[in-house]
Scaffold this active site. Sequence first.
Site, PDB file in Angstrom:
ATOM      1  N   HIS A  54      19.034  27.152 -11.592  1.00 10.91           N
ATOM      2  CA  HIS A  54      19.666  28.341 -12.161  1.00 10.91           C
ATOM      3  C   HIS A  54      18.768  29.577 -12.099  1.00 10.91           C
ATOM      4  O   HIS A  54      17.571  29.502 -12.381  1.00 10.91           O
ATOM      5  CB  HIS A  54      20.036  28.092 -13.624  1.00 10.91           C
ATOM      6  CG  HIS A  54      20.810  26.827 -13.842  1.00 10.91           C
ATOM      7  ND1 HIS A  54      22.103  26.650 -13.405  1.00 10.91           N
ATOM      8  CD2 HIS A  54      20.474  25.660 -14.448  1.00 10.91           C
ATOM      9  CE1 HIS A  54      22.524  25.437 -13.730  1.00 10.91           C
ATOM     10  NE2 HIS A  54      21.546  24.816 -14.364  1.00 10.91           N
ATOM     11  N   LYS A  90       0.858  -1.192   0.000  1.00 11.42           N
ATOM     12  CA  LYS A  90       0.000   0.000   0.000  1.00 11.42           C
ATOM     13  C   LYS A  90       0.888   1.234   0.000  1.00 11.42           C
ATOM     14  O   LYS A  90       1.835   1.316   0.773  1.00 11.42           O
ATOM     15  CB  LYS A  90      -0.874  -0.001   1.267  1.00 11.42           C
ATOM     16  CG  LYS A  90      -2.083   0.905   1.175  1.00 11.42           C
ATOM     17  CD  LYS A  90      -3.143   0.302   0.270  1.00 11.42           C
ATOM     18  CE  LYS A  90      -4.540   0.782   0.615  1.00 11.42           C
ATOM     19  NZ  LYS A  90      -5.535   0.077  -0.230  1.00 11.42           N
ATOM     20  N   GLN A 147      29.405  20.991  -6.800  1.00 14.37           N
ATOM     21  CA  GLN A 147      30.126  19.769  -6.448  1.00 14.37           C
ATOM     22  C   GLN A 147      30.958  19.970  -5.179  1.00 14.37           C
ATOM     23  O   GLN A 147      30.941  19.146  -4.255  1.00 14.37           O
ATOM     24  CB  GLN A 147      31.064  19.354  -7.606  1.00 14.37           C
ATOM     25  CG  GLN A 147      30.351  18.763  -8.813  1.00 14.37           C
ATOM     26  CD  GLN A 147      29.929  19.791  -9.866  1.00 14.37           C
ATOM     27  OE1 GLN A 147      29.677  20.959  -9.554  1.00 14.37           O
ATOM     28  NE2 GLN A 147      29.820  19.357 -11.104  1.00 14.37           N
ATOM     29  N   ARG A 154      27.393  34.606  -8.395  1.00 15.58           N
ATOM     30  CA  ARG A 154      26.122  34.155  -8.971  1.00 15.58           C
ATOM     31  C   ARG A 154      25.175  33.760  -7.839  1.00 15.58           C
ATOM     32  O   ARG A 154      25.580  33.603  -6.689  1.00 15.58           O
ATOM     33  CB  ARG A 154      26.351  32.957  -9.901  1.00 15.58           C
ATOM     34  CG  ARG A 154      26.850  31.715  -9.182  1.00 15.58           C
ATOM     35  CD  ARG A 154      26.925  30.493 -10.093  1.00 15.58           C
ATOM     36  NE  ARG A 154      27.372  29.326  -9.363  1.00 15.58           N
ATOM     37  CZ  ARG A 154      27.426  28.090  -9.840  1.00 15.58           C
ATOM     38  NH1 ARG A 154      27.075  27.859 -11.100  1.00 15.58           N
ATOM     39  NH2 ARG A 154      27.829  27.075  -9.105  1.00 15.58           N
ATOM     40  N   THR A 184      -4.164  -5.072   1.036  1.00 16.82           N
ATOM     41  CA  THR A 184      -3.477  -3.789   1.202  1.00 16.82           C
ATOM     42  C   THR A 184      -4.319  -2.861   2.089  1.00 16.82           C
ATOM     43  O   THR A 184      -3.787  -1.983   2.753  1.00 16.82           O
ATOM     44  CB  THR A 184      -3.152  -3.126  -0.150  1.00 16.82           C
ATOM     45  OG1 THR A 184      -4.365  -2.743  -0.782  1.00 16.82           O
ATOM     46  CG2 THR A 184      -2.350  -4.051  -1.049  1.00 16.82           C
TER      47      THR A 184
END
Length: 286
Positions: A246, A12, A218, A175, A57
């Site tokens: 972005h 379920k 990263q 940025r 279920t």
Amino acid sequence: MTAHLYSQRYGKSRVRLSRITRNGPRHEFIELTAAISLDGDFAAAFTAADNHLIVATDTMKNTVYALANEHGVPSIEAFGLRLAAHFLETYAHVSQVTVSLEERPWTRINLDGEEEAHSFVASAGEEYCCEIAANRQATTMRSGLRGLRVLKTTGSGFSGFLRDRLTTLPETDDRIFATAIEASWPCANLCTDWLAIRQSIRAEFLRVFAREFSPSVQATLFQMAEAVFARCVEIDEISITMPNQHHLPANLTPLGLKNANVTFIPTDEPHGLISAVVRRGSQEAS
Ligand SMILES: O=c1[nH]c(=O)c2[nH]c(=O)[nH]c2[nH]1
């Protein structure tokens, strides 16, 4: 036609539940969504329409409500372990249980430095999660969080990347960095304080994100993992995924306007997607 059942499981999904714990006038509240999946002796239901071993279920759904009602939900991890144990203990023909729980955290409202007894505010989009796989030999669990949306308006750059004839991206040392952090970590010790660990990991993510210059998604991801290992001795491995959401500088030159790095177009797609599994210790040790 000849066919054989190669593998099977069923369960379920999207069982929604909320639970109040009343400690006098001070209430605790948790809201979660559960998914349960069973492996076991169910092949005949697929191949011979024989349902006699099928745990409906609907019964799985009722189990979520009943165990929450009887035992409370101190954390999704504790509740998940209880659910998994219930299915293994109750049904001998179930060989493996997978329980996934997602929590939408409600934070107690704090007014003028005072905690409200029974009022909560949601942190938009953020979810805590855990996944438990249990059989009669072993139980493994991962805790996690996702949708931790963060943004900083400076302190982020991206330069020195490979350039070839298909590269148009300009280098930048200033940025917007916006992402929605998703992370999960194995809980080797099933008896630790999962809530405190999640809050420590979350706090380290926010600290590194806010305080450290980001030379790339990263590098920030890896720094976050290092900070988690420094703070949480219980954690030896963490998986982190961060989309790079972005915000593109708006080109206002055609309008005869100068954009001094203040006006941007937020974009959902396409987006970068940076992901890593980081382990404690040197490579040789792993
Ligand atoms: O931090 C980043 N990592 C990338 O790999 C990448 N690629 C890209 O276009 N912008 C960025 N930013």
